[in-house]
Design a protein around this motif. Structure first.
Motif, mmCIF file in Angstrom:
data_model
loop_
_atom_site.group_PDB
_atom_site.id
_atom_site.type_symbol
_atom_site.label_atom_id
_atom_site.label_comp_id
_atom_site.label_asym_id
_atom_site.label_seq_id
_atom_site.Cartn_x
_atom_site.Cartn_y
_atom_site.Cartn_z
ATOM 1 N N TYR A 108 0.809 -1.223 0.000
ATOM 2 C CA TYR A 108 0.000 0.000 0.000
ATOM 3 C C TYR A 108 0.846 1.279 0.000
ATOM 4 N N LYS A 109 2.102 1.194 -0.338
ATOM 5 C CA LYS A 109 2.960 2.380 -0.312
ATOM 6 C C LYS A 109 3.593 2.574 -1.683
ATOM 7 N N PRO A 110 3.467 3.767 -2.284
ATOM 8 C CA PRO A 110 4.061 3.981 -3.610
ATOM 9 C C PRO A 110 5.569 4.190 -3.522
ATOM 10 N N PHE A 111 6.273 3.622 -4.487
ATOM 11 C CA PHE A 111 7.711 3.809 -4.608
ATOM 12 C C PHE A 111 8.032 4.334 -5.997
ATOM 13 N N LEU A 112 9.053 5.159 -6.060
ATOM 14 C CA LEU A 112 9.491 5.692 -7.340
ATOM 15 C C LEU A 112 10.221 4.604 -8.122
ATOM 16 N N CYS A 113 9.843 4.422 -9.363
ATOM 17 C CA CYS A 113 10.459 3.406 -10.224
ATOM 18 C C CYS A 113 11.534 4.065 -11.084
ATOM 19 N N LYS A 114 12.755 3.573 -10.983
ATOM 20 C CA LYS A 114 13.850 4.142 -11.765
ATOM 21 C C LYS A 114 13.721 3.807 -13.244
ATOM 22 N N ASN A 115 13.142 2.656 -13.532
ATOM 23 C CA ASN A 115 13.170 2.159 -14.909
ATOM 24 C C ASN A 115 11.809 1.620 -15.347
ATOM 25 N N GLN A 120 8.020 -2.056 -18.553
ATOM 26 C CA GLN A 120 7.018 -2.041 -19.614
ATOM 27 C C GLN A 120 7.443 -2.940 -20.770
ATOM 28 N N CYS A 121 8.722 -2.904 -21.118
ATOM 29 C CA CYS A 121 9.214 -3.788 -22.186
ATOM 30 C C CYS A 121 9.083 -5.252 -21.793
ATOM 31 N N LEU A 122 9.371 -5.551 -20.520
ATOM 32 C CA LEU A 122 9.254 -6.932 -20.055
ATOM 33 C C LEU A 122 7.805 -7.399 -20.095
ATOM 34 N N THR A 123 6.890 -6.517 -19.680
ATOM 35 C CA THR A 123 5.488 -6.930 -19.653
ATOM 36 C C THR A 123 4.931 -7.140 -21.060
#
Length: 277
Positions: A108-115, A120-123
């Motif tokens: 329930y806590k947002p974290f900043l995604c570096k990449n 998105q490419c993996l998904t």
């Protein structure tokens, strides 16, 4: 109108940890999901809004959040905002334990995604119904890559604001660390600091992206998990030592956070190997 592209995986070639689904969604309306048996990763690619369950967590583009199993969620975008997000489900006999060992069990806590672009490419590679063994192995590899990427991001505080936290927030977290075993209230913390409850709430939301109440809950449950892992104290004693007067309330909160009851969590821990005779 919202659009969704989702693939559900029904193969169970792996049992300890595996992907259960992957979906990409976009639109400008709110979106609701029913309870999922999986741990679910939400990665917001564009737009700002709130992920809502019992509490509200604000999340924006480039941030991710992990939700435990059996939780209904709603994504409510800011008014007039077009949004895109990715949802990825994980499950398995040891999914909770693996996430815990990788320190990825802060929910329930947002974290900043570096990449976010990398994830998105993996998904994109996951959005296929191919049931071949080659694809199953590829999905497992991608699941591990995604977890590895999140582990790097977990060390980041939102917006890079730590350690330069607001002094009131620092004093509040120190006070919580000293008094979490007691019947602690947000009003009590605010009174101790000489500020209003509303101002304390605003500071926590701005610096830590959670409410003071959420922080206390997370602090207590993390401490409880440490005691379950490293001691033989009973669940009742651990509940009391972490500020819970009612073990049933403690068990319910622990399950909501970690997807297992305290007893189930303790049973899932690896058994220490016996020394050689």
């Amino acid at each position: 109108m919202n659009q969704q592209n989702q693939v559900t995986y029904r193969d169970r070639f792996f049992t300890d940890f595996y992907l259960t689904f992957c979906s990409q969604l976009s639109g400008n309306k709110s979106q609701v999901w029913g309870p999922s048996p999986s741990y679910t990763l939400y990665l917001v690619l564009s737009g700002n809004g709130a992920l809502i369950s019992a509490d509200t967590s604000w999340i924006k583009a480039g941030q991710w959040m992990l939700i435990p199993p059996l939780i209904s969620m709603e994504y409510r975008p800011d008014a007039g905002v077009y949004w895109e997000l990715t949802r990825i489900g994980f499950s398995g006999r040891r999914a909770g334990q693996i996430l815990s060992l990788m320190d990825l069990d802060t929910f329930y806590k947002p974290f900043l995604c570096k990449n976010p672009g990398q994830i998105q490419c993996l998904t994109q590679q996951l959005l296929t119904h191919d049931p071949s063994l080659e694809q199953i192995l590829l999905r497992q590899s991608i699941a591990c890559q995604i977890l590895s990427s999140l582990t790097e991001n977990q060390a980041l505080w939102p917006e890079g604001r730590h350690p330069a936290l607001n002094s009131y927030v620092t004093l509040a977290t120190e006070y919580i660390g000293l008094h979490y075993k007691e019947p602690l209230t947000v009003n009590q913390i605010a009174d101790h600091l000489g500020i209003t409850r509303n101002y304390l709430f605003t500071l926590f939301k701005g610096e830590l992206h959670c409410s003071p109440r959420q922080y206390i809950l997370t602090f207590r449950l993390k401490r409880a998990r440490e005691l379950l892992t490293h001691t033989e104290y009973s669940v009742e004693d651990i509940a009391l030592s972490c500020g819970y007067q009612d073990p049933a309330v403690f068990s319910k909160a622990f399950r909501r956070c970690y997807g297992q009851t305290p007893g189930q969590y303790r049973k899932s821990l690896p058994t220490p190997s016996s020394p050689p005779s």
